[in-house]
Design a protein around this motif. Structure first.
Motif, PDB file in Angstrom:
ATOM      1  N   SER A  38       0.760  -1.319   0.032  1.00  0.00           N
ATOM      2  CA  SER A  38       0.158   0.005   0.381  1.00  0.00           C
ATOM      3  C   SER A  38       1.128   1.036  -0.110  1.00  0.00           C
ATOM      4  CB  SER A  38      -0.926  -0.030   1.430  1.00  0.00           C
ATOM      5  OG  SER A  38      -0.368  -0.035   2.566  1.00  0.00           O
ATOM      6  N   SER A  39       0.399   2.048  -0.801  1.00  0.00           N
ATOM      7  CA  SER A  39       0.850   3.899  -0.376  1.00  0.00           C
ATOM      8  C   SER A  39       1.209   4.245  -1.782  1.00  0.00           C
ATOM      9  CB  SER A  39       2.002   4.113   1.088  1.00  0.00           C
ATOM     10  OG  SER A  39       1.684   3.416   1.917  1.00  0.00           O
ATOM     11  N   ASN A  40       1.466   5.579  -1.399  1.00  0.00           N
ATOM     12  CA  ASN A  40       2.694   5.774  -2.951  1.00  0.00           C
ATOM     13  C   ASN A  40       2.589   7.415  -2.464  1.00  0.00           C
ATOM     14  OD1 ASN A  40      -0.656   7.125  -3.433  1.00  0.00           O
ATOM     15  ND2 ASN A  40      -1.089   4.884  -4.103  1.00  0.00           N
ATOM     16  N   PHE A  41       3.842   7.396  -3.259  1.00  0.00           N
ATOM     17  CA  PHE A  41       4.614   8.814  -2.936  1.00  0.00           C
ATOM     18  C   PHE A  41       4.904   9.779  -4.616  1.00  0.00           C
ATOM     19  CE2 PHE A  41       5.775   5.096  -0.387  1.00  0.00           C
ATOM     20  CZ  PHE A  41       4.979   5.461   0.928  1.00  0.00           C
ATOM     21  N   ALA A  85      -2.210   3.530  -8.706  1.00  0.00           N
ATOM     22  CA  ALA A  85      -3.783   3.283  -9.264  1.00  0.00           C
ATOM     23  C   ALA A  85      -4.452   4.781  -8.874  1.00  0.00           C
ATOM     24  CB  ALA A  85      -4.702   2.445  -8.611  1.00  0.00           C
ATOM     25  N   GLU A  86      -3.778   5.562  -8.130  1.00  0.00           N
ATOM     26  CA  GLU A  86      -3.781   6.787  -7.219  1.00  0.00           C
ATOM     27  C   GLU A  86      -3.576   7.539  -8.150  1.00  0.00           C
ATOM     28  OE1 GLU A  86      -4.075   5.242  -3.311  1.00  0.00           O
ATOM     29  OE2 GLU A  86      -5.750   4.212  -3.806  1.00  0.00           O
ATOM     30  N   THR A  87      -3.020   7.938  -8.935  1.00  0.00           N
ATOM     31  CA  THR A  87      -1.750   8.706  -9.255  1.00  0.00           C
ATOM     32  C   THR A  87      -3.013  10.168  -9.491  1.00  0.00           C
ATOM     33  OG1 THR A  87      -0.078   7.637 -10.563  1.00  0.00           O
ATOM     34  CG2 THR A  87      -1.138   9.810 -11.770  1.00  0.00           C
ATOM     35  N   LEU A 104       2.265  12.075  -0.552  1.00  0.00           N
ATOM     36  CA  LEU A 104       2.272  11.040   0.693  1.00  0.00           C
ATOM     37  C   LEU A 104       1.749  11.040   0.683  1.00  0.00           C
ATOM     38  CD1 LEU A 104       5.804  12.452   2.918  1.00  0.00           C
ATOM     39  CD2 LEU A 104       5.992  10.974   1.085  1.00  0.00           C
ATOM     40  N   HIS A 105       1.434   9.548   0.180  1.00  0.00           N
ATOM     41  CA  HIS A 105      -0.070   9.015   0.943  1.00  0.00           C
ATOM     42  C   HIS A 105      -0.108   7.991   1.777  1.00  0.00           C
ATOM     43  CE1 HIS A 105      -3.502   6.566   0.241  1.00  0.00           C
ATOM     44  NE2 HIS A 105      -3.183   5.388   0.208  1.00  0.00           N
ATOM     45  N   THR A 106      -0.192   7.013   2.879  1.00  0.00           N
ATOM     46  CA  THR A 106       0.238   5.851   3.642  1.00  0.00           C
ATOM     47  C   THR A 106      -1.116   5.721   4.741  1.00  0.00           C
ATOM     48  OG1 THR A 106       0.562   7.401   5.463  1.00  0.00           O
ATOM     49  CG2 THR A 106       3.047   6.881   4.321  1.00  0.00           C
ATOM     50  N   HIS A 107      -1.130   4.381   4.883  1.00  0.00           N
ATOM     51  CA  HIS A 107      -1.995   3.379   5.212  1.00  0.00           C
ATOM     52  C   HIS A 107      -1.518   3.472   7.060  1.00  0.00           C
ATOM     53  CE1 HIS A 107      -3.760   1.906   1.298  1.00  0.00           C
ATOM     54  NE2 HIS A 107      -3.365   2.556   1.274  1.00  0.00           N
ATOM     55  N   SER A 108      -1.292   3.585   7.480  1.00  0.00           N
ATOM     56  CA  SER A 108      -0.959   2.960   8.921  1.00  0.00           C
ATOM     57  C   SER A 108      -2.250   2.463   9.379  1.00  0.00           C
ATOM     58  CB  SER A 108      -0.146   4.481   9.874  1.00  0.00           C
ATOM     59  OG  SER A 108      -1.072   5.350  10.369  1.00  0.00           O
ATOM     60  N   GLY A 180     -11.945   4.077   6.297  1.00  0.00           N
ATOM     61  CA  GLY A 180     -11.205   2.326   5.323  1.00  0.00           C
ATOM     62  C   GLY A 180     -10.265   2.779   4.366  1.00  0.00           C
ATOM     63  N   HIS A 181      -8.728   3.776   4.194  1.00  0.00           N
ATOM     64  CA  HIS A 181      -8.538   3.568   3.339  1.00  0.00           C
ATOM     65  C   HIS A 181      -7.091   4.238   4.164  1.00  0.00           C
ATOM     66  CE1 HIS A 181      -7.052   4.225  -1.374  1.00  0.00           C
ATOM     67  NE2 HIS A 181      -6.224   4.600  -0.501  1.00  0.00           N
ATOM     68  N   GLY A 182      -6.839   5.859   4.423  1.00  0.00           N
ATOM     69  CA  GLY A 182      -4.922   5.531   4.746  1.00  0.00           C
ATOM     70  C   GLY A 182      -5.159   7.658   5.103  1.00  0.00           C
TER      71      GLY A 182
HETATM   72 ZN   LIG Z   1      -3.822   3.535  -1.275  1.00  0.00          ZN
END
Ligand SMILES: [Zn+2]
Ligand SMILES: CSC[C@@H](O)[C@@H](O)C(=O)COP(=O)(O)O
Length: 216
Positions: A38-41, A85-87, A104-108, A180-182
């Motif tokens: 998960s996550s994208n940067f 996928a979340e570009t 920054l996108h994270t899923h802690s 439910g995502h991040g």
């Molecule tokens: Zn995500």
């Protein structure tokens, strides 16, 4: 991977951005905030391009070849790799704010639980925490800092529209949760984005602790 950039300086800048993304991704993965790929940067490379993580890669084990170049319509440049996928959520930020250079996108676990807990209100309302001052533009614990919680969807244009609607209503936005995502947050450089992310993680954890203690 070949990256078609207009000139050698831009190519070098892409590589510097890719290396910075890799460094940040490893640090965030070490905190346990990027489970199970998960996550994208991303980072802005120039006015019309960004460097972003390739979809599906283990964000704790990235190398320069796991980062690709896109234009601000989210189209790959000089590669057939598939961007995150979340570009669209990254390019939205770069298009709206020319001064923003890292997203920054994270899923802690904290971000995920908080997003479920506050989804009914549609917003996390932070007030009274000294650490709010880690968010650029906030100078007092007394100021209210609102983090919206948008419903999750696999259809990115819907999420983009929710973010646009918040901004078009004239509300400040430094970060948002997806139910439910991040979390998504950003900054003028990678250091500012990291500071925002770390502060928000801490603040959300404090809110969750307060809820638990007050109800026990
Ligand atoms: Zn995500
Ligand atoms: C592995 S589930 C998480 C994904 O669905 C997505 O939310 C995510 O954060 C990573 O997607 P990616 O396409 O690798 O950028």
């Amino acid at each position: 991977m070949s990256q078609a950039l207009p000139d050698a300086i831009a190519a070098r800048h892409f590589e510097a951005c890719a290396d910075r993304i890799v460094e940040t991704a490893r640090a965030l993965a070490d905190k346990g905030w990027t489970p199970a790929t998960s996550s994208n940067f991303s980072m802005r490379v120039d006015a019309g391009h960004a460097a972003i993580t390739i979809s599906g890669r283990d964000k704790g084990k990235l190398g320069r070849d796991d980062i690709m170049l896109i234009d601000l319509d989210g189209q790959p440049v000089g590669t057939e790799a598939r961007p995150s996928a979340e570009t669209a959520l990254h390019t939205q930020v770069y298009r709206r704010w020319p001064e923003i250079n890292a997203v920054l996108h994270t899923h802690s676990r904290t971000q995920s639980v908080a997003s479920r807990l506050f989804a009914r209100d549609g917003v996390v309302r932070l007030q009274g925490w000294e650490l709010q001052k880690a968010i650029s533009g906030y100078h007092s614990h007394d100021t209210v800092l609102e983090i919206p919680v948008f419903p999750n969807t696999q259809h990115m244009p819907e999420l983009v529209a929710q973010v646009d609607a918040w901004l078009d209503a004239g509300k400040p936005l430094h970060a948002y949760l997806i139910d439910g995502h991040g979390i998504y947050t950003w900054g003028r450089d990678m250091a500012e984005s990291e500071r925002h992310l770390e502060a928000l993680e801490f603040l959300l954890a404090c809110e969750l602790d307060l809820r638990t203690l007050r109800s026990s």
